[in-house]
Design an enzyme around this catalytic site. Structure first.
Site, PDB file in Angstrom:
ATOM      1  N   LYS A  33       0.846  -1.206   0.000  1.00 59.47           N
ATOM      2  CA  LYS A  33       0.000   0.000   0.000  1.00 59.47           C
ATOM      3  C   LYS A  33       0.876   1.249   0.000  1.00 59.47           C
ATOM      4  O   LYS A  33       1.771   1.378   0.830  1.00 59.47           O
ATOM      5  CB  LYS A  33      -0.905   0.005   1.238  1.00 59.47           C
ATOM      6  N   ASP A  60      -3.447   4.402  -1.962  1.00 59.94           N
ATOM      7  CA  ASP A  60      -4.419   4.882  -0.969  1.00 59.94           C
ATOM      8  C   ASP A  60      -4.294   6.398  -0.796  1.00 59.94           C
ATOM      9  O   ASP A  60      -3.742   6.871   0.191  1.00 59.94           O
ATOM     10  CB  ASP A  60      -4.143   4.140   0.353  1.00 59.94           C
ATOM     11  N   LYS A  62      -7.061   8.478  -1.159  1.00 62.79           N
ATOM     12  CA  LYS A  62      -8.365   8.973  -0.662  1.00 62.79           C
ATOM     13  C   LYS A  62      -8.791  10.283  -1.338  1.00 62.79           C
ATOM     14  O   LYS A  62      -8.923  11.315  -0.685  1.00 62.79           O
ATOM     15  CB  LYS A  62      -8.319   9.154   0.855  1.00 62.79           C
ATOM     16  N   ASP A  65     -12.989  15.435  -4.104  1.00 66.00           N
ATOM     17  CA  ASP A  65     -12.997  16.722  -4.804  1.00 66.00           C
ATOM     18  C   ASP A  65     -14.227  16.781  -5.700  1.00 66.00           C
ATOM     19  O   ASP A  65     -15.088  15.893  -5.615  1.00 66.00           O
ATOM     20  CB  ASP A  65     -11.695  16.859  -5.623  1.00 66.00           C
ATOM     21  N   THR A 124     -12.213   6.134  10.128  1.00 65.12           N
ATOM     22  CA  THR A 124     -12.351   5.506  11.448  1.00 65.12           C
ATOM     23  C   THR A 124     -11.920   6.473  12.560  1.00 65.12           C
ATOM     24  O   THR A 124     -12.184   6.228  13.728  1.00 65.12           O
ATOM     25  CB  THR A 124     -11.541   4.192  11.554  1.00 65.12           C
ATOM     26  N   ARG A 218       2.690  -2.514  11.136  1.00 62.95           N
ATOM     27  CA  ARG A 218       3.740  -2.639  12.151  1.00 62.95           C
ATOM     28  C   ARG A 218       3.967  -4.038  12.706  1.00 62.95           C
ATOM     29  O   ARG A 218       5.126  -4.383  12.986  1.00 62.95           O
ATOM     30  CB  ARG A 218       3.493  -1.601  13.263  1.00 62.95           C
TER      31      ARG A 218
HETATM   32  O1  C5P Z   1       0.801  -0.438  11.265  1.00 66.29           O
HETATM   33  P1  C5P Z   1      -0.674  -0.664  11.092  1.00 66.29           P
HETATM   34  O2  C5P Z   1      -1.061  -2.105  10.859  1.00 66.29           O
HETATM   35  O3  C5P Z   1      -1.509  -0.002  12.174  1.00 66.29           O
HETATM   36  O4  C5P Z   1      -0.990   0.106   9.715  1.00 66.29           O
HETATM   37  C1  C5P Z   1      -2.295   0.247   9.238  1.00 66.29           C
HETATM   38  C2  C5P Z   1      -2.307   0.991   7.939  1.00 66.29           C
HETATM   39  O5  C5P Z   1      -3.666   1.177   7.541  1.00 66.29           O
HETATM   40  C3  C5P Z   1      -1.679   2.378   7.988  1.00 66.29           C
HETATM   41  O6  C5P Z   1      -1.130   2.650   6.695  1.00 66.29           O
HETATM   42  C4  C5P Z   1      -2.854   3.286   8.260  1.00 66.29           C
HETATM   43  O7  C5P Z   1      -2.657   4.579   7.778  1.00 66.29           O
HETATM   44  C5  C5P Z   1      -3.952   2.581   7.468  1.00 66.29           C
HETATM   45  N1  C5P Z   1      -5.311   2.846   7.932  1.00 66.29           N
HETATM   46  C6  C5P Z   1      -5.722   2.624   9.240  1.00 66.29           C
HETATM   47  N2  C5P Z   1      -7.009   2.889   9.608  1.00 66.29           N
HETATM   48  C7  C5P Z   1      -7.873   3.345   8.705  1.00 66.29           C
HETATM   49  C8  C5P Z   1      -7.490   3.569   7.385  1.00 66.29           C
HETATM   50  C9  C5P Z   1      -6.178   3.295   7.027  1.00 66.29           C
HETATM   51  O8  C5P Z   1      -4.938   2.171  10.064  1.00 66.29           O
HETATM   52  N3  C5P Z   1      -9.109   3.552   9.064  1.00 66.29           N
END
Ligand code: C5P
Length: 242
Positions: A33, A60, A62, A65, A124, A218
């Site tokens: 991503k 991604d 988003k 516009d 979220t 992570r």
């Molecule tokens: O490290 P982690 O598993 O928390 O990463 C989640 C990824 O999904 C990040 O790139 C974060 O920006 C993205 N994301 C999120 N929650 C959302 C939309 C996107 O954690 N509602």
């Protein structure tokens, strides 16, 4: 679909060099991503680099516009052969339909398959209080998210990005929303830290609740052995679907 096809790893780094180092460190990962931070830092060349390595790409950005501007952005993104592309559902039906048409045109011009368009129903980070008191939406958050999902489906979108909790509601609702692809962040194996994610679910549970793809960052990228962490997650998913 094998478990490894359903895991998308975010390139949450700020330079192309760091992104490529991560991709090369995890050759098993086939789906990456690219979000706003990396895209704004490095430009579209990261997409070219990922394609060169035969990776699937979730772009991604988003978009939100007026229809003409969304269309231009989607047409341009589709030319890079990205697999998934995000737009905010609140762009409205005209914007969403313009996105679908333009993505098809861009892909056709480049001779590649069109991206699957995914909508963000409600961020979220927006909680019920903010939805009611700041955005002045007179609906419960889950009802509003469902209405947005139905709107994007009607507009020709392939799916939505949402928390695993919403996935379950959407699958239960069935009807028109039944065949929407559901892509979920906020996923954590039981052995990983939640970090800043508030309401997490394990990969196996998220799949059981109806998610098609999981965005997991992570727990893999910050693990002492990222390859072992990725393989452990794949194994947990396969074990749960047997
Ligand atoms: O490290 P982690 O598993 O928390 O990463 C989640 C990824 O999904 C990040 O790139 C974060 O920006 C993205 N994301 C999120 N929650 C959302 C939309 C996107 O954690 N509602």
């Amino acid at each position: 679909m094998s478990p490894s096809d359903s895991i998308i790893v975010p390139l949450d780094v700020s330079s192309q060099a760091e992104a490529i180092a991560l991709v090369d460190r995890l050759p098993q990962v086939g789906f990456w991503k690219v979000g706003l931070e990396l895209f704004v830092s490095s430009g579209p060349d990261i997409l070219v680099q990922l394609k060169r390595r035969e990776k699937r790409i979730f772009l991604d950005l988003k978009f939100h516009d007026i229809p003409n501007t969304i269309a231009g952005a989607c047409r341009a993104a589709a030319r890079y052969g990205v697999d998934f592309l995000t737009i905010h559902a609140t762009a409205g039906k005209a914007g969403l339909e313009a996105a679908v048409e333009a993505a098809q045109q861009g892909a056709q011009a480049a001779g590649c398959p069109p991206p699957r368009l995914l909508a963000v129903t409600v961020l979220t980070s927006i909680h019920s209080r903010a939805l009611a008191l700041e955005l002045r939406v007179p609906l419960a958050l889950s009802d509003y998210a469902l209405q947005m999902a139905l709107l994007v489906k009607e507009s020709g979108f392939a799916g939505v990005v949402c928390s695993p909790q919403e996935a379950k509601k959407l699958r239960r609702f069935g009807g028109n929303a039944q065949d929407l692809l559901i892509v979920c962040p906020g996923v954590r194996p039981s052995w990983a830290a939640a970090d800043d994610q508030q309401r997490v679910m394990t990969p196996a549970q998220a799949i059981a609740d109806g998610a098609n793809y999981l965005v997991i960052g992570r727990p893999i990228t910050q693990a002492p052995d990222p390859v072992a962490a990725y393989e452990k997650i794949c194994h947990e998913i396969s074990a749960s679907v047997l």
